[in-house]
Enzyme design. Sequence first.
Site, short mmCIF file in Angstrom:
data_model
loop_
_atom_site.label_atom_id
_atom_site.label_comp_id
_atom_site.label_asym_id
_atom_site.label_seq_id
_atom_site.Cartn_x
_atom_site.Cartn_y
_atom_site.Cartn_z
N GLY B 294 -3.28 -1.28 6.62
CA GLY B 294 -2.20 -1.53 7.57
C GLY B 294 -2.60 -1.00 8.94
O GLY B 294 -3.78 -0.95 9.29
N SER B 295 -1.59 -0.56 9.70
CA SER B 295 -1.80 -0.30 11.12
C SER B 295 -2.77 0.84 11.43
O SER B 295 -3.31 0.90 12.52
CB SER B 295 -0.47 0.03 11.79
#
Lengths: 365, 645
Positions: B294-295
């Site tokens: 993810g981020s």
Amino acid sequence: MPKVRTTPDLILVVVTVILVIIGSMMVYSASAVWAEYRFQDPYFFLKRQLIFVGVGLAAMFVTVQVDYWRLKQIAHIILWICFGLLVIVLIPGVGLVRGGAQSWLGVGAFSIQPSEFMKLAMILFLAKYVSENQKYITSWKKGLLPVLSLVFIAFGLIMLQPDLGTGAVMVFTCVLIIFVAGARISHFMFLAGIGAIGFVGLIVSAPYRLQRITSFLDPWQDPLGSGFQIIQSLFAIAPGGILGLGFGHSRQKYFYLPEPQTDFIFAILAEELGFVGGTFVLLCFAVLLWRGLRIALHAPDLFGTLFATGIIGMIAIQVMINIGVVIGLMPVTGITLPLLSYGGSSLTLMLTTIGVLLNISRHIR
Amino acid sequence: MKRVSFVTVRKRLIFTLIAGVILFTIMMGRLWYVQVVMGDEISEKAEDLWGRNIPFEAKRGEILDRHGEVLATNVTAPSILVVPRQIKDPAEAAEQLSEVLSLSKEKAYEKVTKNESIVRINPEGRKITNDLANQVRLLKLDGIYVAEDYRRHYPKGDYLSHVLGFAGIDNQGLTGLELFYDEFLSGEPGHVSFYSDAKGRRMPNLADRYSPPVDGQHLKLSVDASVQTIIERELDEAEAVYNPDGAIALAMNPNTGEILGMSSRPGFNPEHFQDVPPEVYNQNKPIWSQYEPGSTFKIITLAAALEEGKVDLERDNFHDPGYIEVSGHKLRCWKKGGHGSQTFLEVVQNSCNPGFVVLGEKLGKEKLFNYIRGFGFGEETGIDLQGEGKGILFDEDAVGPLELATTAFGQGVSVTPLQQVAAVSAAINGGNLYQPFLAKEWIDPLTGQTLMAQEPVVKRKVISEETSAQIRSALEHVVAKGTGKGAFVDGYRVGGKTGTAQKAKDGRYLENNHIVSFIGFAPADEPEIVVYVAVDNPKDTLQFGGIVAAPIVGNIIEDSLRAMEVPKREDQIEKELMWNDTPLLEVPDLIGRTVRDIHESYYDFSLEVEGEGDEVLLQSPEPGIRIHAGSTIRIYMGDKSPPDQ
């Protein structure tokens, strides 16, 4: 014949007694563990050995008194009796089988090995025969052939048991007598050739013998089979070092070395008393050889010379073969160490024979 | 009879004597050779034949934290050995043994009569208590031996269990560090050997020989017990609050690669590992799990773009309408309606997906993937533990614009937590990718001296010091002003990045099932610690990394830096307040002032007044400390002492 007797060879007496004492001690030490295990009595073998020592010494005192040339008269009879016994022992069911050889006659503890007697009978007969026919000794046909044929027949009978050790001792002793009597060296060369062929023949007829021979060269090739006894023997000797583990402290006698009180007693001795003890015993035997040959040299007649040569030669050859086996110089044969090994007939016969030698020493010039 | 050839006879007798003497001499020589020259060599073989060994287990090396706190040790637990051939009365021995060791008489009899040289009684006679062992000793049975043995003990229970692993009944390492360093930890067993006769019984009159075991070396870890304690506490609390499917926390020194702490849930106690399913103790999640980052992965994209000069965070602008179109697909930003117009620094702060897609496009797939590999993804980090995952990257040849775009914001790749920690460490430490490690020092158990010390291993330089400084600053902004506010710790200049990854199962993303994570570091001017926390499928909360994971990372960083005695910083990027935040204010110096004076100043604090008098003599907290607005300051009033007193 001179009737004057001097004192017997005292050095020979002393060395003999020393060896018998060492032998009895070592029989006790080597056998105690096995005796305790087998008979619940650590002194089982010692007691018997001491009885044999007593009997043997008594017999020795008798033979010291009997002038040796009297034996000349019964040499033939003894020889024929021994030949008879050698044949009888081969009859199935009559001879007792021990250790894979049908070598014994008699019942239990009261049994004898005819081949042991044959050894002595042949020495006596050969000494007599050769001394009476010395002029033919350089002749092949008239001198050597009859004598060697006789020896070969006896050897053949012994090998039927089979008992290679005793047979070999007898043959070597006879060869020594003939050698000392003055046979030609060229004849010996010829005999050596025949011997080599015979040796090969024996190996071909029973291949296990070859294995025994290779196993002594490299016992670790087959450590649980043919090399087993040599390895166990070396495992006893090597840790002994220079001074030994001390009397009674053998480790190999704890069931590793089979029957350590008989054929392999020298291994236990070298283990407990070390290089010093082993060398002492070897020196004793060397002294024995020296005194014996000295008696032969100074014997009043050729019969005495050859008889003494035969007796001391037999002892020395047997010592060399036994210890040679134990220290890994020779293939395993299976004969006792004179004066040291446990064994009734072996010890008493040996002492009796030394008595004869001592009697010869009483007549030396 | 005439002795015609007496000369010959005489010669031959003398020859015989000489031959005999030579032969006897040869025999003496051979005896010397066997007993003296070859003596030791043959004796050694003979010793093997006679000797029977009663093993003495070596003490396994202890495992310590970096300050020497014991994490794994040994307690004595003797074992019973039987030498059946030395047993005199098997029936009696079996009877007595069965009573003391509480095993059946039949089994005891079978053991004491077994045709083997040495028999163990499993499990009744294995690693028993000292008390029981003494009872066996008191039986004074021939052929029954009490051998020294040890049981592994983990004094802190569940603590650090996945990393430590555990050792089995033979003191052999089975998992974790116990397995990885088994060779060094286990040492060499010693033994007491006694001489045995050919029938296996003890030879009398011979002393037993004792060759002592060589104890294993002590292992000093890079792990800091106080950091680990904080991590364990925070994970326990996260478990209690969110009831997640699992949780991971990892702390590393970014300047060396030293692992400071590592833990995961569900946990287990190494001494009772049988109580949990094998996958619990076999999977050390911080190094084994592979999932979409993810981020947090955006840090890599950012680093690549900065290093390549593709973006100026302050000056370049980007407009986010809430989505970006890539080869016909609409990739949405996590925020409905988008972030509007922003600088790229704000793109990072807001974790704006379309903004990162643009960065990815500017880099191109070759450069982006070079940096991804450069930061260590797609390969093992090389940590000293078994079972490390490699992660999965797109096959570069198959990467089209869409794959490039999703990779840029952390989707469609699969990485391990440790890879992320190592990569982010490289991004913020000046650009050096370190190989993470746990074993810091090996210590001699006897002398206490250090035998071997692990030096940090730099695998490669990935980005420049300048780029790294920009990333530190950008990530500090994320925490102070952006999505990472939950991790803010006043004075410690925390930087970091949130991550929220959808879990995939059978090739499809699961609904409302995320791994929420946060990776943070501090202090941003000179980072001392990188902390990664991931919570798998937290319940009853918004599944955002900023909400669940960031505060945990903040707590771990705050307490750890305090424990590590890292001083607070003066100049930090101040936190942008949210609606529920109270600002932090500096406590004013009130000493010497009057109550009336104070009230007129309209401070944003409440006062708790003690004592009588006109002037403030003491105050708590002291001036200069920052506390939340509305907090209470205690002041102690008194009269100013007259000078003449």
